[in-house]
Design a protein around this motif. Structure first.
Motif, PDB file in Angstrom:
ATOM      1  N   LEU A   1      10.951  23.620 -70.997  1.00  9.34           N
ATOM      2  CA  LEU A   1      10.721  22.556 -72.226  1.00  9.34           C
ATOM      3  C   LEU A   1      11.970  22.215 -72.868  1.00  9.34           C
ATOM      4  CD1 LEU A   1       8.707  21.383 -73.923  1.00  9.34           C
ATOM      5  CD2 LEU A   1       8.655  23.513 -75.550  1.00  9.34           C
ATOM      6  N   ARG A   2      12.867  23.240 -73.201  1.00  4.99           N
ATOM      7  CA  ARG A   2      14.091  22.809 -73.883  1.00  4.99           C
ATOM      8  C   ARG A   2      15.121  21.824 -73.033  1.00  4.99           C
ATOM      9  NH1 ARG A   2      16.313  25.046 -78.447  1.00  4.99           N
ATOM     10  NH2 ARG A   2      15.271  27.208 -78.221  1.00  4.99           N
ATOM     11  N   GLU A   3      14.994  22.149 -71.829  1.00  2.00           N
ATOM     12  CA  GLU A   3      15.817  21.533 -70.782  1.00  2.00           C
ATOM     13  C   GLU A   3      15.343  19.815 -70.821  1.00  2.00           C
ATOM     14  OE1 GLU A   3      17.029  24.678 -67.493  1.00  2.00           O
ATOM     15  OE2 GLU A   3      15.840  23.152 -66.841  1.00  2.00           O
ATOM     16  N   VAL A   4      14.009  19.783 -70.719  1.00  6.95           N
ATOM     17  CA  VAL A   4      13.431  18.395 -70.709  1.00  6.95           C
ATOM     18  C   VAL A   4      13.633  17.629 -72.017  1.00  6.95           C
ATOM     19  CG1 VAL A   4      10.908  17.337 -70.827  1.00  6.95           C
ATOM     20  CG2 VAL A   4      11.364  19.021 -69.018  1.00  6.95           C
ATOM     21  N   LEU A   5      13.363  18.527 -73.195  1.00  7.09           N
ATOM     22  CA  LEU A   5      13.878  17.585 -74.351  1.00  7.09           C
ATOM     23  C   LEU A   5      15.154  17.488 -74.661  1.00  7.09           C
ATOM     24  CD1 LEU A   5      11.101  19.431 -76.452  1.00  7.09           C
ATOM     25  CD2 LEU A   5      11.020  16.975 -75.990  1.00  7.09           C
ATOM     26  N   SER A   6      16.017  18.461 -74.315  1.00 10.22           N
ATOM     27  CA  SER A   6      17.424  18.122 -74.870  1.00 10.22           C
ATOM     28  C   SER A   6      18.302  17.206 -73.781  1.00 10.22           C
ATOM     29  CB  SER A   6      18.236  19.574 -74.758  1.00 10.22           C
ATOM     30  OG  SER A   6      18.005  20.230 -73.287  1.00 10.22           O
ATOM     31  N   ASN A   7      17.806  17.241 -72.506  1.00 11.83           N
ATOM     32  CA  ASN A   7      18.258  16.260 -71.799  1.00 11.83           C
ATOM     33  C   ASN A   7      17.729  14.748 -71.663  1.00 11.83           C
ATOM     34  OD1 ASN A   7      20.160  18.323 -70.939  1.00 11.83           O
ATOM     35  ND2 ASN A   7      18.886  19.067 -69.202  1.00 11.83           N
ATOM     36  N   TRP A   8      16.924  14.509 -72.549  1.00  5.88           N
ATOM     37  CA  TRP A   8      15.978  13.423 -72.493  1.00  5.88           C
ATOM     38  C   TRP A   8      16.904  12.214 -72.504  1.00  5.88           C
ATOM     39  CZ3 TRP A   8      11.101  13.241 -71.213  1.00  5.88           C
ATOM     40  CH2 TRP A   8      10.577  11.984 -71.193  1.00  5.88           C
ATOM     41  N   ASP A   9      16.712  11.425 -71.460  1.00  3.75           N
ATOM     42  CA  ASP A   9      17.315  10.064 -71.201  1.00  3.75           C
ATOM     43  C   ASP A   9      16.323   8.868 -71.341  1.00  3.75           C
ATOM     44  OD1 ASP A   9      18.614   7.617 -70.230  1.00  3.75           O
ATOM     45  OD2 ASP A   9      19.842   8.757 -68.805  1.00  3.75           O
ATOM     46  N   GLU A  10      16.199   8.226 -72.534  1.00  2.00           N
ATOM     47  CA  GLU A  10      15.229   7.310 -72.682  1.00  2.00           C
ATOM     48  C   GLU A  10      15.247   6.134 -71.713  1.00  2.00           C
ATOM     49  OE1 GLU A  10      14.511   6.274 -76.845  1.00  2.00           O
ATOM     50  OE2 GLU A  10      13.322   4.443 -76.184  1.00  2.00           O
ATOM     51  N   GLU A  11      16.337   5.672 -71.237  1.00  9.69           N
ATOM     52  CA  GLU A  11      16.472   4.788 -70.504  1.00  9.69           C
ATOM     53  C   GLU A  11      16.173   5.309 -68.955  1.00  9.69           C
ATOM     54  OE1 GLU A  11      19.903   1.537 -69.450  1.00  9.69           O
ATOM     55  OE2 GLU A  11      20.096   2.310 -71.467  1.00  9.69           O
ATOM     56  N   ALA A  12      16.441   6.246 -68.604  1.00 14.35           N
ATOM     57  CA  ALA A  12      16.164   6.687 -67.197  1.00 14.35           C
ATOM     58  C   ALA A  12      14.553   6.935 -67.016  1.00 14.35           C
ATOM     59  CB  ALA A  12      16.983   7.954 -66.863  1.00 14.35           C
ATOM     60  N   ARG A  13      14.073   7.507 -68.145  1.00 18.35           N
ATOM     61  CA  ARG A  13      12.774   7.876 -68.270  1.00 18.35           C
ATOM     62  C   ARG A  13      11.769   6.671 -68.551  1.00 18.35           C
ATOM     63  NH1 ARG A  13      10.835  13.087 -67.350  1.00 18.35           N
ATOM     64  NH2 ARG A  13      12.036  14.769 -67.672  1.00 18.35           N
ATOM     65  N   GLY A  14      12.297   5.599 -69.229  1.00 17.50           N
ATOM     66  CA  GLY A  14      11.450   4.436 -69.365  1.00 17.50           C
ATOM     67  C   GLY A  14      10.631   4.854 -70.588  1.00 17.50           C
ATOM     68  N   MET A  15      10.739   5.822 -71.320  1.00 13.18           N
ATOM     69  CA  MET A  15      10.132   6.095 -72.477  1.00 13.18           C
ATOM     70  C   MET A  15      10.704   6.890 -73.358  1.00 13.18           C
ATOM     71  SD  MET A  15       7.285   9.043 -71.202  1.00 13.18           S
ATOM     72  CE  MET A  15       6.789   8.347 -69.460  1.00 13.18           C
ATOM     73  N   PRO A  16      10.145   6.669 -74.785  1.00 13.65           N
ATOM     74  CA  PRO A  16      11.071   7.586 -75.678  1.00 13.65           C
ATOM     75  C   PRO A  16      10.655   9.017 -75.709  1.00 13.65           C
ATOM     76  CG  PRO A  16       9.129   6.433 -76.935  1.00 13.65           C
ATOM     77  CD  PRO A  16       9.281   5.758 -75.391  1.00 13.65           C
ATOM     78  N   ARG A  17      11.510   9.837 -76.353  1.00 13.85           N
ATOM     79  CA  ARG A  17      11.323  11.587 -75.942  1.00 13.85           C
ATOM     80  C   ARG A  17       9.817  11.762 -76.533  1.00 13.85           C
ATOM     81  NH1 ARG A  17      15.430  14.011 -79.579  1.00 13.85           N
ATOM     82  NH2 ARG A  17      13.709  14.425 -80.833  1.00 13.85           N
ATOM     83  N   PRO A  18       9.120  12.391 -75.795  1.00 15.10           N
ATOM     84  CA  PRO A  18       7.759  12.779 -76.298  1.00 15.10           C
ATOM     85  C   PRO A  18       7.731  13.549 -77.396  1.00 15.10           C
ATOM     86  CG  PRO A  18       8.217  13.410 -73.796  1.00 15.10           C
ATOM     87  CD  PRO A  18       9.480  13.230 -74.481  1.00 15.10           C
ATOM     88  N   HIS A  19       6.656  13.109 -78.355  1.00 15.39           N
ATOM     89  CA  HIS A  19       6.601  13.750 -79.679  1.00 15.39           C
ATOM     90  C   HIS A  19       5.021  14.539 -79.364  1.00 15.39           C
ATOM     91  CE1 HIS A  19       4.120  10.545 -81.091  1.00 15.39           C
ATOM     92  NE2 HIS A  19       4.839   9.730 -80.411  1.00 15.39           N
ATOM     93  N   VAL A  20       4.505  14.670 -78.477  1.00 16.00           N
ATOM     94  CA  VAL A  20       3.187  15.254 -78.350  1.00 16.00           C
ATOM     95  C   VAL A  20       3.241  16.289 -77.262  1.00 16.00           C
ATOM     96  CG1 VAL A  20       0.578  14.905 -78.097  1.00 16.00           C
ATOM     97  CG2 VAL A  20       1.746  13.481 -79.729  1.00 16.00           C
ATOM     98  N   MET A  21       2.666  17.378 -77.236  1.00 15.78           N
ATOM     99  CA  MET A  21       2.458  18.189 -76.370  1.00 15.78           C
ATOM    100  C   MET A  21       1.050  18.685 -75.887  1.00 15.78           C
ATOM    101  SD  MET A  21       3.459  22.346 -75.819  1.00 15.78           S
ATOM    102  CE  MET A  21       5.296  21.875 -75.642  1.00 15.78           C
ATOM    103  N   TYR A  22       0.352  18.660 -74.866  1.00 14.68           N
ATOM    104  CA  TYR A  22      -0.784  19.129 -74.370  1.00 14.68           C
ATOM    105  C   TYR A  22      -0.532  20.475 -73.509  1.00 14.68           C
ATOM    106  CZ  TYR A  22      -5.255  19.557 -72.037  1.00 14.68           C
ATOM    107  OH  TYR A  22      -6.512  20.007 -71.526  1.00 14.68           O
ATOM    108  N   ILE A  23      -1.324  21.459 -74.100  1.00 13.22           N
ATOM    109  CA  ILE A  23      -1.182  22.648 -73.666  1.00 13.22           C
ATOM    110  C   ILE A  23      -2.573  23.642 -73.780  1.00 13.22           C
ATOM    111  CG2 ILE A  23      -0.403  23.929 -75.959  1.00 13.22           C
ATOM    112  CD1 ILE A  23       1.802  25.380 -73.676  1.00 13.22           C
ATOM    113  N   VAL A  24      -2.932  24.170 -72.629  1.00 15.42           N
ATOM    114  CA  VAL A  24      -4.033  25.092 -72.352  1.00 15.42           C
ATOM    115  C   VAL A  24      -3.229  26.614 -72.276  1.00 15.42           C
ATOM    116  CG1 VAL A  24      -6.090  25.694 -71.068  1.00 15.42           C
ATOM    117  CG2 VAL A  24      -5.232  23.480 -71.226  1.00 15.42           C
ATOM    118  N   PRO A  25      -3.290  27.355 -73.483  1.00 15.18           N
ATOM    119  CA  PRO A  25      -2.565  28.419 -73.454  1.00 15.18           C
ATOM    120  C   PRO A  25      -3.060  29.833 -72.907  1.00 15.18           C
ATOM    121  CG  PRO A  25      -3.007  27.884 -75.417  1.00 15.18           C
ATOM    122  CD  PRO A  25      -3.693  26.910 -74.692  1.00 15.18           C
TER     123      PRO A  25
END
Lengths: 548, 548
Positions: free
Chosen positions: B216-240
């Motif tokens: 999770l930390r990797e995904v968020l800290s390395n977020w590249d908006e351009e490469a991903r084509g979307m802003p860094r996500p601000h919502v998580m869906y989880i079934v814990p």
């Protein structure tokens, strides 16, 4: 049926949301080279052992049986003005718990002897968005018999009540930035459902039958995309019977006119018709009322066929192209808390609505579905029609009682022909203050000030008062709408709540200050004492208001 | 509580849909100079006479009383491996209609003596989106007691089940074009709900506890908006708990790690937790099982306090900032057809969810609300916890029975330490074919081919098999995923349906062909014979499949 609009139209009149689908099918479709394509055919295959779904075993549902004391379908008299305990004012009589002889006991076991009977093991399990099989059959046959769609392969599928149905229609049929044709006065919740998707109402002028076909053609033929800031609308929202808020009812010819215009401009008609079975017929002024000629709704005592024929036809009956989405709800005919209704539309739309339900509401509540299904199975179709006739007679009593109170409390004159709209059901009534009769004046010769006018509705729950603020001493200072709000507040302060007209305006951004002030008053719920008291409050408030 | 994210964040982490509101309030807000502002305060004022709404009179609801044979809260034994009619295999025994002594009769009149009792006149009327008052109290107290949110003024409000709740969360919290963080294997319906809004899953790596905090930390800290084509996500869906599809359960430390990362990156956590009360505890291999040491879930026979303490904590218990939206459903604890659940979240979000319900589902079905409320009032909170304990014991029996079948049918070895994930509940099991023992060989010395591995789940309804296609003779020709689909089809042709792994991949656009093949198998519904038969089919299909 022809699916002209879907096969030939230059633009696809459907939103992105139409790509809604579920599980395997959506996953299969979303992948270029889908490894999952073709797997669906195994699901539901007879005899196959499934450990695929997360379904609890029905033994874990903590219910063994539901027993309901439902009412008999003939609980209410079909005679709105007959005598006897089930006649006049039976809606007061029936406030008390129902007597034993009206009770129809029904029972829904978890595991019935015949597994095809309505049962809790199935109804409380995950189920199909389109509904319990028994209920699917009922609503499909009902739509077929009563609304008589103009093509054979129409489909029906359940929703969670018309607010849910309309929300799904907006999401499925519209893209953000588009507009939806509505009557200029309309149900505010319908607008509140569009706004979050950046879909906005496009108001169309009305007359006494609701939406004007002349105004509709004008709006569509003169559409200027740049000036309007949106493409020409391809969806219409309409409440054709007992319109909310005006109470107007649209009959066959106008519906045909509107349908034909929608064919030309490729508009999908969403018919939200909760008051369809409250077609009370024309109100008859007490002075014209005789024991032989009451304002009883027509055909309530006739055969089922004649009763159905007596009702204003649904847009479906003109729909040779499959462009009508009809929303039926049980909210006004069974109970609002049922949160249960259905779409009647072409099979392509129906499939999309099902996919949409699967990713949101899934299916209507199983308690509600099973109880209502079992009751309808017990009533049978003729029993349900009987219930609807009795209900209509009740609302006719209510309508007549409330209008009678207005007629009694105010001085009523029939508006001159020039002020009459083509309102079906009655003429426009102009109400003015009753003046005191003294030794030097008689009421007829005194100059009187018209306070408001209204058309006694022929359907539904609402009376739509139109105020004559031109007669208000401060009209120039405040304008129409400010006066409406002042009057509304004065009425509320005096203890009476009604719907302020501005709330129902489809002119969202700029309220037209030339529009006359309105109140929407509902006669659906209060008792006779309260209805009478409401009219007394209104009269007292108006007297003070116009004096100021 | 601090509402840091709402008061201080640089971007507003909320979609346009948050502007949802209803009737007067939305209309008032949408107008620059609102004449309707301030009118709301009159609605619902005590003693005021309202003719404002289109409410039918409750005498028109064709129901006098609902009587339900509910089950007693102690219907199922809390001992997963005890003897007696309510012990082992009571889930078979209970297929039959329940015996009289398990029945708890409840009754819901239309007009009760005490008008504050649950009644049909209120439940079947238009109602509040947040629920019947009695049910509001129940769910609020339940969330308080069991989930223990880290702030005092949390709010609860009803929805129509978690699919509906999640759909509303997506619409309220996201804008089109955004992404939502999900586990790399996840519930497909959650993805199907996002796609129509052009909201897409952003997969996060998993380990034996579900979502990995490192990934999770990797995904968020390395977020590249351009490469991903979307802003860094601000919502998580989880079934814990009992994650769908892997069965993984996340415990306190991991939840705290994930929460802290979400604070740093301003992520709203939507906790979809349908299997929370199916925390069955670690599976114990039959060889290690003794009469004194079974795999009975812990604390089922303890006090309510100890039972609650024994459960993995909700994300709510770490939520000092109000960034968790918990979705509770009655689908797995009462019945899926209830279509009833609730949000627990901060009051700002709760108000938006209510507004959203008012323009879509309005309120959960009144039949379901009243029946479930009356049952819970009769059970009382300790009775509901007792029901949940009995249910958990039932699923523990089911889990154990099914895993025992696998253990019996296949040769099982515990995976070496290097192949163990940090899976809570059990070690990873490696299954290979049982080989025939002849005079010249004994089973132990023969070379065996690992077919699949799995971790017996400690919660939920699912076993997640991971196939070892590296051992398949045609792995180079077909690759992992094509083999998975071939195997799935062979299994279906042999009469057994399971969930194909690819269906649960959050990597929507490009299925990773390096990902091992999986099946999700549910033990929640079938009888013992069928569970055993399923394992037999699987063994026969695998034998033929690997031989080819």
């Amino acid at each position: 049926m022809t699916f002209e609009i879907f096969e030939k139209s230059q633009y696809v009149a459907l939103g992105d949301a139409i790509d809604l689908s579920h599980h395997l099918s959506i996953l299969a479709r979303n992948r270029v080279q889908s490894p999952l394509k073709g797997l669906q055919r195994y699901f539901g295959k007879p005899g196959i052992l499934s450990l695929a779904g997360g379904l609890p075993h029905p033994s874990y549902f903590p219910f063994d049986k539901i027993k309901v004391d439902a009412l008999a379908s003939d609980t209410f008299s079909v005679d709105a003005h007959g005598s006897g305990s089930k006649g006049t004012l039976s809606w007061i009589w029936s406030l008390l718990s129902n007597s034993k002889d009206n009770i129809m006991p029904i029972s829904i076991p978890k595991y019935p002897m015949n597994p095809e009977d309505v049962n809790l093991a199935a109804a409380l399990q995950y189920g199909l968005a389109k509904g319990l099989p028994q209920l699917q059959t009922i609503v499909h046959e009902f739509s077929m018999t009563v609304y008589n769609p103009a093509y054979a392969n129409f489909a029906t599928t359940l929703h969670d009540g018309n607010t849910d149905g309309w929300n799904k229609a907006v999401m499925t049929l519209c893209n953000p930035g588009e507009g939806i044709l509505t009557s200029e006065w309309t149900y505010p919740s319908a607008i509140a459902s569009m706004k979050p998707f950046n879909v906005n109402p496009v108001p169309v002028g009305m007359d006494g039958e609701g939406m004007s076909s002349i105004s509709l053609r004008e709006v569509l033929s003169n559409w200027d995309e740049e000036a309007r800031g949106m493409p020409r609308p391809h969806v219409m929202y309409i409440v054709p019977v007992g319109q909310n808020p005006t109470g107007a009812t649209m009959h066959a010819q106008r519906k045909k006119e509107i349908y034909d215009i929608c064919v030309v401009y490729d508009v999908i008609i969403v018919e939200d018709d909760p008051y369809y079975f409250l077609q009370e017929g024309p109100y008859v002024h007490p002075a014209q009322r005789s024991s032989s000629s009451t304002s009883n709704p027509p055909a309530l005592s006739d055969s089922d066929e004649d009763y159905i024929k007596s009702l204003a036809p649904s847009f479906l009956s003109f729909d040779y192209q499959g462009r009508v989405v009809r929303l039926d709800t049980l909210s006004k005919t069974i109970a609002p808390g049922s949160r249960l209704g259905w779409f009647t539309c072409n099979p392509i739309f129906a499939e999309k609505f099902e996919r949409q339900s699967e990713t949101s509401t899934q299916q209507p509540c199983g308690f509600g579905q099973s109880i209502i299904t079992e009751m309808l199975l017990n009533w049978k179709s003729t029993g349900y029609l009987r219930w609807l006739k009795g209900l209509c007679a009740q609302y006719t009593q209510r309508r007549d009682f409330f209008i009678d109170c207005l007629v009694e409390k105010f001085h009523i004159e029939i508006a001159p022909a020039a002020q009459q709209t083509r309102f079906i059901g009655s003429e426009r009534y102009i109400a003015s203050e009753k003046l005191p009769v003294t030794w030097y004046s008689n009421e007829k010769t005194q100059e009187r000030r018209a306070l408001f006018s209204f058309v006694p509705p022929s359907s539904g729950m609402f009376v739509w008062l139109q105020f004559n603020f031109a007669n208000h001493p401060k009209i120039k200072e405040f304008g129409q709408e400010a006066l409406e709000i002042k009057l509304w507040k004065a009425t509320a302060e005096a203890g009476l709540l009604v719907g302020p007209g501005a709330m129902f305006s489809a002119n969202q951004d700029e309220v037209s200050f030339d529009a006359p002030g309105h109140f929407r008053i509902s006669f659906s719920n209060a008792g006779t004492d309260d209805l009478k008291k409401a009219v007394d409050i209104l009269a007292a408030v108006l007297k003070a208001f116009y004096a100021n």
